[in-house]
Design an enzyme around this catalytic site. Structure first.
Site, PDB file in Angstrom:
ATOM      1  N   HIS A 177      42.525  39.784  37.065  1.00 53.56           N
ATOM      2  CA  HIS A 177      41.743  38.428  37.276  1.00 53.56           C
ATOM      3  C   HIS A 177      41.707  37.653  38.233  1.00 53.56           C
ATOM      4  O   HIS A 177      40.883  37.198  38.912  1.00 53.56           O
ATOM      5  CB  HIS A 177      41.925  37.159  36.225  1.00 53.56           C
ATOM      6  CG  HIS A 177      41.488  38.053  34.569  1.00 53.56           C
ATOM      7  ND1 HIS A 177      42.690  38.301  33.735  1.00 53.56           N
ATOM      8  CD2 HIS A 177      40.592  38.350  34.026  1.00 53.56           C
ATOM      9  CE1 HIS A 177      42.306  38.831  32.582  1.00 53.56           C
ATOM     10  NE2 HIS A 177      40.908  38.860  32.747  1.00 53.56           N
ATOM     11  N   SER A 195      44.462  42.162  29.575  1.00 48.69           N
ATOM     12  CA  SER A 195      44.904  40.884  28.353  1.00 48.69           C
ATOM     13  C   SER A 195      45.570  41.692  27.395  1.00 48.69           C
ATOM     14  O   SER A 195      46.426  40.957  26.549  1.00 48.69           O
ATOM     15  CB  SER A 195      43.861  40.032  28.073  1.00 48.69           C
ATOM     16  OG  SER A 195      43.264  39.479  29.370  1.00 48.69           O
TER      17      SER A 195
HETATM   18  P1  AMP Z   1      38.249  39.917  30.456  1.00 47.68           P
HETATM   19  O1  AMP Z   1      38.805  38.559  30.558  1.00 47.68           O
HETATM   20  O2  AMP Z   1      39.006  41.098  29.986  1.00 47.68           O
HETATM   21  O3  AMP Z   1      37.022  39.739  29.777  1.00 47.68           O
HETATM   22  O4  AMP Z   1      37.905  40.323  31.996  1.00 47.68           O
HETATM   23  C1  AMP Z   1      37.300  39.492  32.953  1.00 47.68           C
HETATM   24  C2  AMP Z   1      37.128  40.111  34.230  1.00 47.68           C
HETATM   25  O5  AMP Z   1      38.418  40.555  34.838  1.00 47.68           O
HETATM   26  C3  AMP Z   1      36.220  41.291  34.162  1.00 47.68           C
HETATM   27  O6  AMP Z   1      35.168  41.419  34.785  1.00 47.68           O
HETATM   28  C4  AMP Z   1      37.090  42.351  34.091  1.00 47.68           C
HETATM   29  O7  AMP Z   1      36.566  43.836  34.472  1.00 47.68           O
HETATM   30  C5  AMP Z   1      38.074  42.066  35.140  1.00 47.68           C
HETATM   31  N1  AMP Z   1      39.444  42.612  34.970  1.00 47.68           N
HETATM   32  C6  AMP Z   1      40.131  42.897  33.958  1.00 47.68           C
HETATM   33  N2  AMP Z   1      41.311  43.581  34.122  1.00 47.68           N
HETATM   34  C7  AMP Z   1      41.418  43.836  35.356  1.00 47.68           C
HETATM   35  C8  AMP Z   1      42.264  44.615  36.284  1.00 47.68           C
HETATM   36  N3  AMP Z   1      43.138  45.054  35.555  1.00 47.68           N
HETATM   37  N4  AMP Z   1      41.549  44.658  37.654  1.00 47.68           N
HETATM   38  C9  AMP Z   1      40.453  43.947  38.021  1.00 47.68           C
HETATM   39  N5  AMP Z   1      39.840  43.205  37.188  1.00 47.68           N
HETATM   40  C10 AMP Z   1      39.903  43.226  35.798  1.00 47.68           C
END
Ligand code: AMP
Length: 296
Positions: free
Chosen positions: A46, A197
């Protein structure tokens, strides 16, 4: 350099009306807004999106665990929540505002009262959509609402959720949202496991084998680069690597077009390899690019 610690000024805003007023004031002075939507439990992946968004003058990170994108059987109640730590990560990474609405703020009257939803069925039927049939309509609906509330010039999404990125790109294009969608590369642990997460749910034993998903996808990409043109052969190779590892239950592997997400049979150009594996109650997803050897 004095060496003194400089406190980063960051506002945590729970109200959409208040957020819009703040951002309208910024826009009136010609400042641009970059936006990173998240569900919180922020990690270095993130943070990399927030750093990328810092190309804009004002960076907004939203933290909202969106109930619409969870099926009743899924982990909504257990999903990790850590707003204070999230605000610290967002601030360190260059955000100036964290928008942290509660469910009532996003869905007055409750999640069941939402009568309008946004969906991109042609891109959402396979892979994550096949395993989680209501997921992408929930994602699109909340992202549409967040884009309307924040009004960013640029919005940043991770390639980690590649199908989500493709669905959002299409929604934004089809509905003419005035925003540029920017995809960012996946951040990984040193052993290749994509940061997520949900990794905190893994037991020590599951954590030790979890990188098999990335290894299988890499092996698939290497086979493609080495001349394998049969998508079924690539699927079988990736599945066999995952199935040979203990503790993991294969959900799917796929070889698809990176834009249409259609499953491929003969590989003649750049493609994307996808996989999902359950480790106990934890479901992990990942994907990598693949280019047939000799193709640029
Ligand atoms: P989330 O909180 O899981 O909904 O993710 C929020 C944003 O962070 C989304 O656009 C995900 O694709 C991105 N994201 C989650 N994990 C990663 C990672 N390991 N590397 C890059 N972006 C990520």
């Amino acid at each position: 350099m004095s060496g003194a610690t400089v406190a980063v000024v960051i506002a945590t805003v729970p109200s959409a009306v208040e957020l819009r007023a703040m951002l309208d004031a910024e826009r009136r002075t010609g400042r641009t807004v970059g936006f990173v939507p998240t569900m919180g439990a922020l990690h270095a992946g993130h943070a990399s999106l927030v750093r990328a968004a810092s190309a804009a003058d004002v960076v907004v990170v939203s933290v909202f665990v969106n109930p619409l994108q969870f099926a009743p059987s899924e982990d909504l109640a257990a999903y990790p929540r850590s707003l204070d730590a999230d605000v610290a990560v967002a601030a360190e990474s260059g955000a100036s505002i964290v928008f942290a609405p509660d469910e009532q703020e996003m869905y007055p009257g409750g999640r069941d009262s939402v009568l309008t939803t946004v969906a991109v069925p042609a891109l959402a039927a396979t892979m994550e959509g096949a395993s989680r049939p209501t997921h992408f309509a929930g994602v699109c609906t909340v992202v549409a609402k967040l884009l309307n509330v924040v009004g960013p010039c640029t919005a940043y999404f991770g390639e980690k959720d590649f199908q989500q990125l493709a669905v959002i790109r299409r929604m934004v294009a089809d509905l003419s949202f005035p925003v540029e969608v920017i995809g960012c590369p996946t951040l990984r642990e040193p052993d290749g496991l994509a940061l997520s997460s949900r990794n905190v749910y893994l037991s020590a034993e599951e954590r030790a084998v979890a990188p098999v998903l990335q290894r299988a996808l890499r092996a698939g990409a290497e086979a493609v680069a080495g001349g394998q043109r049969g998508a079924d052969e690539v699927r079988s190779l990736m599945a066999s690597i995952i199935e040979a590892a203990p503790l993991g239950a294969l959900d799917y592997v796929e070889v698809a077009d990176p834009t249409s997400l259609e499953a491929l049979s003969v590989l003649t150009g750049p493609c994307r390899l996808f996989g999902a594996v359950r480790f106990g109650r934890t479901r992990l997803i990942d994907n990598v690019a693949a280019v047939p050897g000799g193709v640029r």
